[in-house]
Design an enzyme around this catalytic site. Structure first.
Site, PDB file in Angstrom:
ATOM      1  N   GLN A 227       0.854  -1.198   0.000  1.00 53.80           N
ATOM      2  CA  GLN A 227       0.000   0.000   0.000  1.00 53.80           C
ATOM      3  C   GLN A 227       0.889   1.247   0.000  1.00 53.80           C
ATOM      4  O   GLN A 227       0.378   2.358  -0.080  1.00 53.80           O
ATOM      5  CB  GLN A 227      -0.888   0.021   1.244  1.00 53.80           C
ATOM      6  CG  GLN A 227      -1.795  -1.199   1.364  1.00 53.80           C
ATOM      7  CD  GLN A 227      -2.463  -1.244   2.698  1.00 53.80           C
ATOM      8  OE1 GLN A 227      -3.550  -0.702   2.917  1.00 53.80           O
ATOM      9  NE2 GLN A 227      -1.807  -1.886   3.659  1.00 53.80           N
ATOM     10  N   ASN A 228       2.198   1.049   0.134  1.00 53.62           N
ATOM     11  CA  ASN A 228       3.124   2.166   0.282  1.00 53.62           C
ATOM     12  C   ASN A 228       3.507   2.761  -1.068  1.00 53.62           C
ATOM     13  O   ASN A 228       3.504   2.072  -2.077  1.00 53.62           O
ATOM     14  CB  ASN A 228       4.392   1.711   1.025  1.00 53.62           C
ATOM     15  CG  ASN A 228       4.066   1.157   2.405  1.00 53.62           C
ATOM     16  OD1 ASN A 228       3.003   1.442   2.951  1.00 53.62           O
ATOM     17  ND2 ASN A 228       4.953   0.334   2.937  1.00 53.62           N
ATOM     18  N   ILE A 229       3.845   4.041  -1.039  1.00 56.56           N
ATOM     19  CA  ILE A 229       4.180   4.761  -2.292  1.00 56.56           C
ATOM     20  C   ILE A 229       5.662   5.145  -2.315  1.00 56.56           C
ATOM     21  O   ILE A 229       6.104   5.892  -3.171  1.00 56.56           O
ATOM     22  CB  ILE A 229       3.311   6.042  -2.408  1.00 56.56           C
ATOM     23  CG1 ILE A 229       3.563   6.988  -1.222  1.00 56.56           C
ATOM     24  CG2 ILE A 229       1.844   5.685  -2.520  1.00 56.56           C
ATOM     25  CD1 ILE A 229       2.906   8.354  -1.358  1.00 56.56           C
TER      26      ILE A 229
ATOM     27  N   ASN B 272       2.827  -7.073  13.069  1.00 52.48           N
ATOM     28  CA  ASN B 272       2.405  -5.683  13.193  1.00 52.48           C
ATOM     29  C   ASN B 272       2.702  -5.172  14.598  1.00 52.48           C
ATOM     30  O   ASN B 272       2.547  -5.937  15.569  1.00 52.48           O
ATOM     31  CB  ASN B 272       0.899  -5.554  12.883  1.00 52.48           C
ATOM     32  CG  ASN B 272       0.536  -4.125  12.493  1.00 52.48           C
ATOM     33  OD1 ASN B 272       1.083  -3.578  11.540  1.00 52.48           O
ATOM     34  ND2 ASN B 272      -0.349  -3.516  13.266  1.00 52.48           N
TER      35      ASN B 272
ATOM     36  N   HIS C 118      -1.427   1.474  -4.315  1.00 52.45           N
ATOM     37  CA  HIS C 118      -1.746   2.900  -4.216  1.00 52.45           C
ATOM     38  C   HIS C 118      -0.804   3.735  -5.063  1.00 52.45           C
ATOM     39  O   HIS C 118      -0.636   4.925  -4.826  1.00 52.45           O
ATOM     40  CB  HIS C 118      -1.710   3.349  -2.746  1.00 52.45           C
ATOM     41  CG  HIS C 118      -2.769   2.686  -1.913  1.00 52.45           C
ATOM     42  ND1 HIS C 118      -2.739   2.624  -0.540  1.00 52.45           N
ATOM     43  CD2 HIS C 118      -3.897   2.017  -2.271  1.00 52.45           C
ATOM     44  CE1 HIS C 118      -3.801   1.959  -0.102  1.00 52.45           C
ATOM     45  NE2 HIS C 118      -4.511   1.580  -1.127  1.00 52.45           N
TER      46      HIS C 118
ATOM     47  N   SER D  56       0.564  -3.237   8.678  1.00 50.35           N
ATOM     48  CA  SER D  56      -0.642  -2.571   8.186  1.00 50.35           C
ATOM     49  C   SER D  56      -1.751  -2.690   9.228  1.00 50.35           C
ATOM     50  O   SER D  56      -1.909  -3.704   9.884  1.00 50.35           O
ATOM     51  CB  SER D  56      -1.137  -3.204   6.876  1.00 50.35           C
ATOM     52  OG  SER D  56      -2.319  -2.504   6.451  1.00 50.35           O
ATOM     53  N   SER D  57      -2.544  -1.596   9.353  1.00 49.56           N
ATOM     54  CA  SER D  57      -3.670  -1.614  10.300  1.00 49.56           C
ATOM     55  C   SER D  57      -4.900  -2.269   9.660  1.00 49.56           C
ATOM     56  O   SER D  57      -5.913  -2.477  10.309  1.00 49.56           O
ATOM     57  CB  SER D  57      -4.006  -0.164  10.701  1.00 49.56           C
ATOM     58  OG  SER D  57      -4.370   0.576   9.528  1.00 49.56           O
TER      59      SER D  57
ATOM     60  N   CYS E 266       4.676  23.398 -12.761  1.00 52.11           N
ATOM     61  CA  CYS E 266       4.982  22.782 -14.057  1.00 52.11           C
ATOM     62  C   CYS E 266       5.890  23.724 -14.864  1.00 52.11           C
ATOM     63  O   CYS E 266       5.598  24.929 -15.001  1.00 52.11           O
ATOM     64  CB  CYS E 266       3.678  22.556 -14.833  1.00 52.11           C
ATOM     65  SG  CYS E 266       3.969  21.902 -16.484  1.00 52.11           S
TER      66      CYS E 266
ATOM     67  N   CYS F 229      -1.308  20.336 -18.429  1.00 50.98           N
ATOM     68  CA  CYS F 229      -0.783  20.126 -19.793  1.00 50.98           C
ATOM     69  C   CYS F 229      -0.253  18.712 -19.988  1.00 50.98           C
ATOM     70  O   CYS F 229       0.312  18.389 -21.025  1.00 50.98           O
ATOM     71  CB  CYS F 229       0.335  21.152 -20.072  1.00 50.98           C
ATOM     72  SG  CYS F 229       1.835  20.812 -19.151  1.00 50.98           S
TER      73      CYS F 229
HETATM   74  N1  APR Z   1       6.966  -2.727  12.617  1.00 53.71           N
HETATM   75  C1  APR Z   1       5.762  -3.306  12.363  1.00 53.71           C
HETATM   76  N2  APR Z   1       4.582  -2.621  12.375  1.00 53.71           N
HETATM   77  C2  APR Z   1       4.650  -1.307  12.654  1.00 53.71           C
HETATM   78  C3  APR Z   1       5.864  -0.637  12.946  1.00 53.71           C
HETATM   79  C4  APR Z   1       7.058  -1.406  12.917  1.00 53.71           C
HETATM   80  N3  APR Z   1       8.253  -0.856  13.169  1.00 53.71           N
HETATM   81  N4  APR Z   1       5.576   0.669  13.205  1.00 53.71           N
HETATM   82  C5  APR Z   1       4.240   0.808  13.075  1.00 53.71           C
HETATM   83  N5  APR Z   1       3.683  -0.373  12.755  1.00 53.71           N
HETATM   84  C6  APR Z   1       2.269  -0.692  12.512  1.00 53.71           C
HETATM   85  C7  APR Z   1       1.295   0.138  13.317  1.00 53.71           C
HETATM   86  O1  APR Z   1       0.985  -0.556  14.519  1.00 53.71           O
HETATM   87  C8  APR Z   1       0.072   0.239  12.395  1.00 53.71           C
HETATM   88  O2  APR Z   1      -0.939  -0.691  12.747  1.00 53.71           O
HETATM   89  O3  APR Z   1       2.013  -0.390  11.166  1.00 53.71           O
HETATM   90  C9  APR Z   1       0.622  -0.112  11.007  1.00 53.71           C
HETATM   91  C10 APR Z   1       0.503   1.030  10.029  1.00 53.71           C
HETATM   92  O4  APR Z   1      -0.866   1.259   9.822  1.00 53.71           O
HETATM   93  P1  APR Z   1      -1.310   2.527   8.957  1.00 53.71           P
HETATM   94  O5  APR Z   1      -0.524   3.697   9.384  1.00 53.71           O
HETATM   95  O6  APR Z   1      -2.803   2.575   9.002  1.00 53.71           O
HETATM   96  O7  APR Z   1      -0.812   2.185   7.486  1.00 53.71           O
HETATM   97  P2  APR Z   1      -1.526   1.333   6.363  1.00 53.71           P
HETATM   98  O8  APR Z   1      -2.213   0.140   6.947  1.00 53.71           O
HETATM   99  O9  APR Z   1      -0.520   1.111   5.323  1.00 53.71           O
HETATM  100  O10 APR Z   1      -2.633   2.373   5.818  1.00 53.71           O
HETATM  101  C11 APR Z   1      -3.297   2.000   4.641  1.00 53.71           C
HETATM  102  O11 APR Z   1      -4.261   4.210   4.557  1.00 53.71           O
HETATM  103  O12 APR Z   1      -4.007   6.457   4.768  1.00 53.71           O
HETATM  104  C12 APR Z   1      -4.099   5.439   3.856  1.00 53.71           C
HETATM  105  O13 APR Z   1      -3.268   5.395   1.672  1.00 53.71           O
HETATM  106  C13 APR Z   1      -2.865   5.332   3.006  1.00 53.71           C
HETATM  107  O14 APR Z   1      -1.780   3.346   2.169  1.00 53.71           O
HETATM  108  C14 APR Z   1      -2.316   3.963   3.331  1.00 53.71           C
HETATM  109  C15 APR Z   1      -3.561   3.229   3.820  1.00 53.71           C
HETATM  110 ZN    ZN Z   2       1.803  21.832 -17.205  1.00 49.70          ZN
END
Ligand code: APR
Ligand code: ZN
Length: 251
Positions: free
Chosen positions: A103-105, A219, A121, A194-195, A152, A132
């Site tokens: 999900q990371n950019i 996580n 994403h 990821s949450s 631009c 343009c």
């Molecule tokens: N190791 C493992 N997990 C970690 C660490 C770490 N060092 N640090 C934080 N975390 C966990 C947190 O506990 C949290 O639950 O990573 C999770 C990150 O969750 P989010 O910040 O919600 O990220 P994500 O799940 O990728 O969000 C999904 O939401 O805002 C949108 O587009 C954005 O892609 C993103 C999407």
């Molecule tokens: Zn332009």
């Protein structure tokens, strides 16, 4: 043995017997690279309004708010891959991980050596002028945003939008269907950092489970979905994944 060690042994067993493992990552995998997560401790959404800085409506109203946010998210950190990214790339080299769905950019999986990365994403790799349609490489823009809000060069527009999926935009359908295919055919689906609150990305573990895959989550914090996983490890991804790779290397 602390409880995580027993669980790490279980993960090693599952990965060792796996024919097709898929890793699914979120912002947590990049926290040890200095990039703040969105939710949980230090989460960006405690300091920024996602509607204002990460939605297509907010961007069209005020692109400058997005670029201030992008500066904190990506430029100030000068982020490099961390142990977790390298461990995941190593698992691919060992023939265990067949795809990373992220999900990371931040493009850190590719920088760490992962070759099959599905960016649900999008990424910051290209930035397009919405007026343009001139396309820029991220490096050209990155240089500018230290000092100013990028404009631009061809038409002067402030509407320079990175090829990331903002709230209110559809995910790239080809990437999403490839990710769903991977979730369907894998026998181990491992979530890292990821949450699991943003859909449709967060639906992928359900697809894997429906297809009898074993589910692992690593996580820092508990998630609302933990109970659907076969192995749940709470802690920092870098150390945990490093231990897993070390154990896999020693039969
Ligand atoms: N190791 C493992 N997990 C970690 C660490 C770490 N060092 N640090 C934080 N975390 C966990 C947190 O506990 C949290 O639950 O990573 C999770 C990150 O969750 P989010 O910040 O919600 O990220 P994500 O799940 O990728 O969000 C999904 O939401 O805002 C949108 O587009 C954005 O892609 C993103 C999407
Ligand atoms: Zn332009």
């Amino acid at each position: 043995m602390d409880s995580n060690n027993n669980k790490i042994e279980k993960v090693v067993e599952l990965l060792r017997s796996s024919k097709h493992t898929v890793v699914f990552t979120g912002a947590g995998v990049s926290v040890e690279s200095g990039i703040p997560p969105f939710r949980g401790a230090g989460g960006l959404w405690e300091r920024y309004d996602p509607e204002e800085v990460a939605s297509i409506y907010g961007f069209k109203r005020n692109p400058k708010a997005f670029w201030e946010f992008a500066k904190e998210l990506l430029v100030k950190t000068k982020a490099e891959p961390n142990k977790a990214h390298y461990a995941i790339a190593e698992l691919e080299k060992m023939g265990i991980v067949k795809a990373v769905i992220t999900q990371n950019i931040d493009m850190l999986h590719q920088k760490a050596g992962s070759s099959r990365v599905l960016e649900l994403h999008g990424s910051m790799e290209y930035v397009d002028c919405l007026d343009c349609h001139t396309a820029y490489k991220w490096e050209e823009i990155e240089k500018k945003i230290e000092k100013e809000i990028p404009r631009c060069e061809s038409c002067g527009s402030y509407y320079l939008k990175p090829r990331v999926v903002f709230f209110g935009e559809a995910l790239p359908s080809d990437v999403l269907s490839e990710a769903m295919d991977e979730a369907r055919k894998c026998d181990v689906f491992m979530v890292v950092g990821s949450s699991l609150v943003v859909y449709p990305a967060a639906h992928l573990p359900f697809i894997a489970k429906e297809n009898e895959a074993k589910l692992i989550i690593i996580n820092y914090d508990p998630t609302d979905r933990d109970e659907m996983f076969d192995v749940v490890i709470h802690g920092k991804a870098g150390d945990i994944l490093l231990k897993i790779v070390e154990k896999l290397k020693h039969v």
